[in-house]
Design an enzyme around this catalytic site. Structure first.
Site, PDB file in Angstrom:
ATOM      1  CG  ASP A  67      -0.280  -0.439   2.516  1.00 48.41           C
ATOM      2  OD1 ASP A  67       0.963  -0.344   2.603  1.00 48.41           O
ATOM      3  OD2 ASP A  67      -0.984  -0.854   3.435  1.00 48.41           O
ATOM      4  CG  ASN A 135      -8.672  -1.572  12.191  1.00 46.68           C
ATOM      5  OD1 ASN A 135      -7.667  -2.148  11.799  1.00 46.68           O
ATOM      6  ND2 ASN A 135      -9.216  -0.573  11.526  1.00 46.68           N
ATOM      7  CG  HIS A 137      -5.594  -2.216   9.062  1.00 51.23           C
ATOM      8  ND1 HIS A 137      -5.635  -0.862   9.307  1.00 51.23           N
ATOM      9  CD2 HIS A 137      -4.296  -2.565   9.246  1.00 51.23           C
ATOM     10  CE1 HIS A 137      -4.425  -0.426   9.604  1.00 51.23           C
ATOM     11  NE2 HIS A 137      -3.604  -1.444   9.578  1.00 51.23           N
ATOM     12  CD  GLU A 142      -8.426   1.020   7.975  1.00 50.06           C
ATOM     13  OE1 GLU A 142      -8.246   0.048   8.732  1.00 50.06           O
ATOM     14  OE2 GLU A 142      -7.890   2.122   8.172  1.00 50.06           O
TER      15      GLU A 142
HETATM   16  P1  PGA Z   1       2.387  -1.346  12.828  1.00 49.83           P
HETATM   17  O1  PGA Z   1       1.248  -1.367  11.740  1.00 49.83           O
HETATM   18  O2  PGA Z   1       3.377  -2.372  12.419  1.00 49.83           O
HETATM   19  O3  PGA Z   1       2.959   0.053  12.739  1.00 49.83           O
HETATM   20  O4  PGA Z   1       1.743  -1.635  14.137  1.00 49.83           O
HETATM   21  C1  PGA Z   1       0.747  -2.598  11.307  1.00 49.83           C
HETATM   22  C2  PGA Z   1      -0.400  -2.391  10.372  1.00 49.83           C
HETATM   23  O5  PGA Z   1      -1.128  -1.397  10.508  1.00 49.83           O
HETATM   24  O6  PGA Z   1      -0.576  -3.226   9.484  1.00 49.83           O
END
Ligand code: PGA
Length: 245
Positions: A67, A135, A137, A142
């Site tokens: 992404d 959450n 995702h 999302e």
């Molecule tokens: P993070 O993000 O590694 O910064 O916790 C993970 C994600 O949002 O996929």
């Protein structure tokens, strides 16, 4: 789904780094699906160390990232292209022409279509790395009533904007939209490895590993549809997520 519980986050990173190094040694022209976020940074450091020691050769490897934020240029320190260059690509012997991170600037629909094409160009990823959002995702797919199969523009949730605000000077600077691979793109990879750490991930991980239920309200649960997924968590997170083994 295979759940690997390690003694520590560092051990989790070593485990995942070994998976990548083993694959690159076995298939030097493999295609890797890569991820950003705080979680994979120490894992990328281990890949850099292995490359510096001559243990792994990335010269024929291709990569595609999950992404990219919309509306910030590649040169922005929080763009995912910048992240990949500074946390990995600048420090290993990969040809940057063989790395792909979606464009964040310009025509977002065209950028999503370009990412969709890259997911399958030259074949799908041999190994896709994932983190997980608080959450649930994966990439920027999302949690909500619906998910999207293909690469698309995603409106980021409050939960994600809040979680990512730590990387920006202020919350107002966090982009509110992103280009992301869709669920089918992620599930197309031959093998998937998800790494997670920290108490904020406990609920999402519980949903992923506790039972066989699948819900769009925890997008990671769709990984239960994939035949070859490895979830790597440390003991502390396994306990917080109620993992019984
Ligand atoms: P993070 O993000 O590694 O910064 O916790 C993970 C994600 O949002 O996929």
């Amino acid at each position: 789904m295979q759940v690997v519980v390690t003694k520590s986050y560092d051990e989790s990173c070593a485990y995942v780094a070994k998976m990548f190094c083993d694959l690159v040694r076995e298939k030097p022209d493999c295609k890797l699906g890569l991820a950003t976020g705080g979680t994979p940074v120490p894992m990328y450091k281990k890949l850099i160390e292995a490359c510096a020691k001559g243990e792994v050769d990335f010269s024929r490897v291709h990569t595609v990232n999950l992404d990219e934020y919309c509306g910030i240029p590649e040169t922005h320190p929080q763009s995912y292209r910048y992240f990949m260059n500074t946390n990995l690509f600048d420090h290993i012997n990969i040809d940057k022409a063989n790395t792909y991170v979606a464009q964040g600037m310009g025509d977002a629909a065209a950028n999503a279509a370009a990412l969709e094409a890259k997911v399958r160009e030259g074949g799908v990823a041999d190994l896709q790395l994932l983190g997980i959002g608080n959450n649930g995702h994966i990439a920027f797919n999302e949690a909500g009533d619906t998910l999207t199969a293909e690469a698309h523009i995603e409106q980021l949730t409050e939960s994600t904007i809040n979680a990512n605000a730590r990387f920006f000077d202020s919350r107002d600077e966090v982009p509110t939209t992103a280009i992301t691979m869709g669920m089918a793109d992620i599930l197309a990879a031959k093998k998937v490895v998800l790494i997670a750490n920290g108490p904020a991930k406990a609920d999402a991980i519980r949903g992923l590993i506790a039972d066989g239920s699948i819900t769009t309200h925890n997008p990671s649960t769709l990984l239960k549809l994939h035949p070859d997924v490895v979830v790597v968590i440390d003991e502390e997170l396994a306990k917080a997520a109620g993992w019984q083994g």
